[in-house]
Enzyme design. Structure first.
Site, PDB file in Angstrom:
ATOM      1  N   GLU B  60       0.803  -1.219   0.000  1.00 25.04           N
ATOM      2  CA  GLU B  60       0.000   0.000   0.000  1.00 25.04           C
ATOM      3  C   GLU B  60       0.837   1.271   0.000  1.00 25.04           C
ATOM      4  O   GLU B  60       0.478   2.261  -0.640  1.00 25.04           O
ATOM      5  CB  GLU B  60      -0.973   0.014   1.192  1.00 25.04           C
ATOM      6  CG  GLU B  60      -2.212  -0.867   1.012  1.00 25.04           C
ATOM      7  CD  GLU B  60      -1.952  -2.358   1.253  1.00 25.04           C
ATOM      8  OE1 GLU B  60      -0.831  -2.719   1.646  1.00 25.04           O
ATOM      9  OE2 GLU B  60      -2.884  -3.162   1.044  1.00 25.04           O
ATOM     10  N   HIS B 129     -11.764  -5.014   9.009  1.00 21.70           N
ATOM     11  CA  HIS B 129     -12.296  -4.822   7.653  1.00 21.70           C
ATOM     12  C   HIS B 129     -13.596  -4.034   7.660  1.00 21.70           C
ATOM     13  O   HIS B 129     -14.363  -4.110   6.709  1.00 21.70           O
ATOM     14  CB  HIS B 129     -12.558  -6.175   6.972  1.00 21.70           C
ATOM     15  CG  HIS B 129     -11.333  -6.943   6.600  1.00 21.70           C
ATOM     16  ND1 HIS B 129     -10.511  -7.515   7.520  1.00 21.70           N
ATOM     17  CD2 HIS B 129     -10.785  -7.222   5.391  1.00 21.70           C
ATOM     18  CE1 HIS B 129      -9.504  -8.137   6.902  1.00 21.70           C
ATOM     19  NE2 HIS B 129      -9.649  -7.968   5.610  1.00 21.70           N
TER      20      HIS B 129
END
Ligand SMILES: Cc1ncc(C[n+]2csc(CCOP(=O)(O)OP(=O)(O)O)c2C)c(N)n1
Lengths: 318, 323
Positions: B60, B129
């Site tokens: 990322e 999440h």
């Protein structure tokens, strides 16, 4: 070996970087520069050797110890000095300072106060060149300490995978702030890490400007031809502390003293004199020229105003 | 007009902007063949090829950093971060690099880049999440944060974000991906920085965003049975905050409830309550109440207790009506 013109250019760049940083130490000690500064005195051969292979529209990313890299890439001295002084005529209007010097014109695409953070961003300028089928290459400078950041590993992997026109140049001075290399990594040569990403890696004597230039040239020409990235490790020496004023209590005086034996400028001057590329008069003229350039820059910086509070709110958004 | 799902609206925005501007490219994990974890980019690889749809390693920081460097050179990257929770992995690149580059370098660069990331619960995806992290990013100057609640806004805001010269974080909501709504056939944009009155009303102002807009609209229906007429404001953009629309409404209703899915503590509800308290105290007839999640991580199988819902909005509205 490089032609005479290139050799003289290298000498000029190294001398200029050294004298500018000596001057910065001096004015910093006089309290004229706010914040703090990190000089790379002793490491000039890396910046000069690498940047002398680059064209104006190539990009470099520099570090907190990045004065030399920016200067060798051709950043204009007056506005560079004004930035470090925190003045309005600095490249970043005095909002950046020594740790974040940048110049669009000179292709100094940014420097970073976060160790290792420039590597991912350097992928982006390289990507833009590749995307547009342009010929520019990017060099990202970083330290040995930075090579333990995750960003280093992510960036090398992606650059190799996508064959990006980028050179990762590690200025390995053996120290990360107050900590010697043996404390934070088991490997001796950082360039070895390149192999695990499928990338070329090379270690060179970073105090030998001719050798640095030779390896940098190979890496740059490879990248320009679309043959992908290189990790170029230049082993060099940090003469002074981590920041200006750091008393280096963590280092033995003999070790500090011994760094001077590796002076890249003395070595190179001796070589040039001995092989009759130059004479002492040439060196003296060069020194005088640099001295007056620096004096001009200091005058420029000191007469430039500090930005007023109206600057506080500019440039947050486009 | 046609009925379109939220996720399709996003895909349409990406497709249209890529067709319009050669500088737009998409970068992220799985964005190629699979079309991303939620299929937002499905079909784009076939259409635009590997040059412009870049499937990446799970890195990322490198993804966002690459986008920053490319944006500085005038490209218009659209980054997909698979789950908003993973924004934390590249926090330095977002907060210290992306948001500060323009200011720090004295305006030398524009950064016309977008990061898209789905937040929120609803899929029982567990504590790593399902978070809503918008207040973290709204707290940082130099970037914009949008949170569309409807397919119409999702498409229009994303298109505006791609054309914006500043970095924009688009926080989508995965519980909304399957929701349907009207989307015009012709091109349109939704302006960044402008809230939308999703339902006018006179008794209480309910400021909401993303999934909570729908909860507030449901609450409006329930409350109307009791004769209470609430005004539902959808912020659409979290930063910069549209104070004017909020203040105009509070001037009218004198009562305010702020409803968001993120934990209540230190959230945008606190910011809005404080703003109204500082600048609108004379107009208020009741304390400002906040609806938000409890101060715990998002639990895997206790979401139904955790997530704020329309009943919570109803309760808060009834409470401010008592003053
Ligand atoms: C992410 C981060 N961690 C720590 C620091 C503090 N810091 C600044 S420079 C430095 C040492 C960096 O060492 P190296 O990368 O080898 O570069 P050098 O200073 O030797 O040029 C440290 C720890 C920082 N600026 N950023």
């Amino acid at each position: 070996m490089a032609d005479k013109e290139t050799l003289l250019e290298l000498l000029y760049l190294m001398l200029k970087v050294r004298r500018v940083e000596e001057c910065l130490l001096d004015v910093f000690a006089q309290g004229k520069i706010p914040g703090f500064i990190h000089v790379g005195i002793g490491q000039e051969a890396v910046a000069a050797g690498v940047c002398s292979c680059l064209k104006p529209d190539d990009f470099i990313f520099t570090t907190h110890r990045g004065h030399g890299q920016a200067l060798a890439k051709g950043i204009e001295l007056n506005r560079f000095m004004a930035e470090i002084y925190g003045r309005k005529d600095g490249f970043c209007k005095g909002k950046a300072g020594s740790m974040h010097v940048a110049s669009k014109e000179a292709g100094v695409a940014g420097s970073n106060g976060i160790v290792g953070a420039g590597l991912p961003i350097s992928l982006g300028t390289a990507f833009a060149s590749q995307y547009r089928d342009e010929n520019a290459v990017t060099v990202c400078f970083f330290g040995d300490g930075a090579s333990n950041q995750g960003t280093f590993h992510e960036s090398l992997n992606l650059a190799a995978l996508w064959n990006l026109p980028v050179i990762f140049c590690c200025e390995n001075n053996g120290w990360a702030q107050f900590t010697p290399q043996k404390v934070y990594m088991k490997l001796e040569n950082i360039s070895k890490r390149a192999e695990s990403y499928g990338m070329a890696g090379v270690t060179v004597d970073g105090d030998d400007v001719i050798k640095v230039r030779e390896e940098a040239e190979k890496a740059v020409s490879k990248a320009r031809k679309g043959e992908g990235p290189t990790l170029l490790e230049c082993k060099t020496h940090r003469w002074f502390g981590h920041y200006a004023g750091d008393p280096q209590k963590y280092r033995s005086p003999t070790e500090v003293e011994s760094t001077r034996e590796f002076d890249p400028i003395v070595k190179f001057e001796e070589f040039l004199l001995k092989s009759k590329f130059i004479d002492q008069a040439h060196v003296d003229t060069l020194e005088a020229k640099i001295k007056s350039e620096i004096q001009g820059a200091i005058d420029f910086a000191e007469s430039s105003p500090i930005a007023g509070p109206e600057e506080l709110f500019t440039d947050v958004y486009a | 007009m046609s009925e379109t799902r939220y996720i399709r609206a996003i895909a349409e925005a990406l497709n249209e902007e890529m067709a319009r501007d050669e500088n737009v490219f998409i970068i992220g994990e799985d964005v190629g063949g699979p079309g991303g974890a939620f299929s937002a980019t499905k079909g784009l690889l076939e259409k635009y090829g590997e040059r412009r749809i870049r499937d990446t390693p799970i890195s990322e920081s490198a993804i966002v950093g690459l986008a920053i460097g490319a944006a500085a050179q005038g490209l218009r990257p659209v980054v997909e971060i698979m789950f908003a929770d993973f924004l934390t992995v590249c926090m330095d690149q977002i907060v210290n690099q992306m948001a500060k580059t323009r200011y720090m370098f004295g305006g030398m660069y524009k950064l016309p880049m977008v990061i898209r990331a789905p937040g929120g619960g609803g899929l029982n995806a567990g504590p790593q999440h399902s978070q809503c992290l918008e207040s973290w990013f709204a707290h940082v100057p130099g970037m914009k944060v949008v949170m569309p609640a409807t397919p119409y806004d999702a498409k229009g805001l994303l298109k505006s974000a791609i054309r914006d010269d500043d970095p924009v974080l688009v926080l989508e909501n995965k519980a909304l991906y399957g929701s349907k709504g009207e989307v015009p056939d012709e091109e349109y944009l939704v302006p960044i920085g402008k809230a939308d009155v999703k339902k006018a009303g006179k008794d209480v102002t309910v400021v909401s965003a993303s999934r909570m807009v729908h909860q507030a609209l449901d609450a409006a229906k329930a409350l109307s049975k009791d004769g209470i007429d609430i005004e539902v404001i959808d912020l659409r953009t979290i930063s910069p905050l549209d104070k004017e629309t909020i203040f105009d409404s509070v001037e009218k209703t004198s009562k305010l409830v702020v409803a968001h899915e993120a934990v209540k503590a230190f959230g945008i509800g606190a910011e809005i309550a404080a703003l109204v308290g500082e600048e609108m105290l004379d107009y208020l007839d009741a304390p400002v109440l906040r609806v938000g999640a409890p101060f715990v991580p998002v639990p895997f199988n206790l979401e139904s207790f955790y997530l704020p819902n329309s009943q919570d909005v109803v309760t808060a509205v009834k409470k401010v009506m008592e003053y």
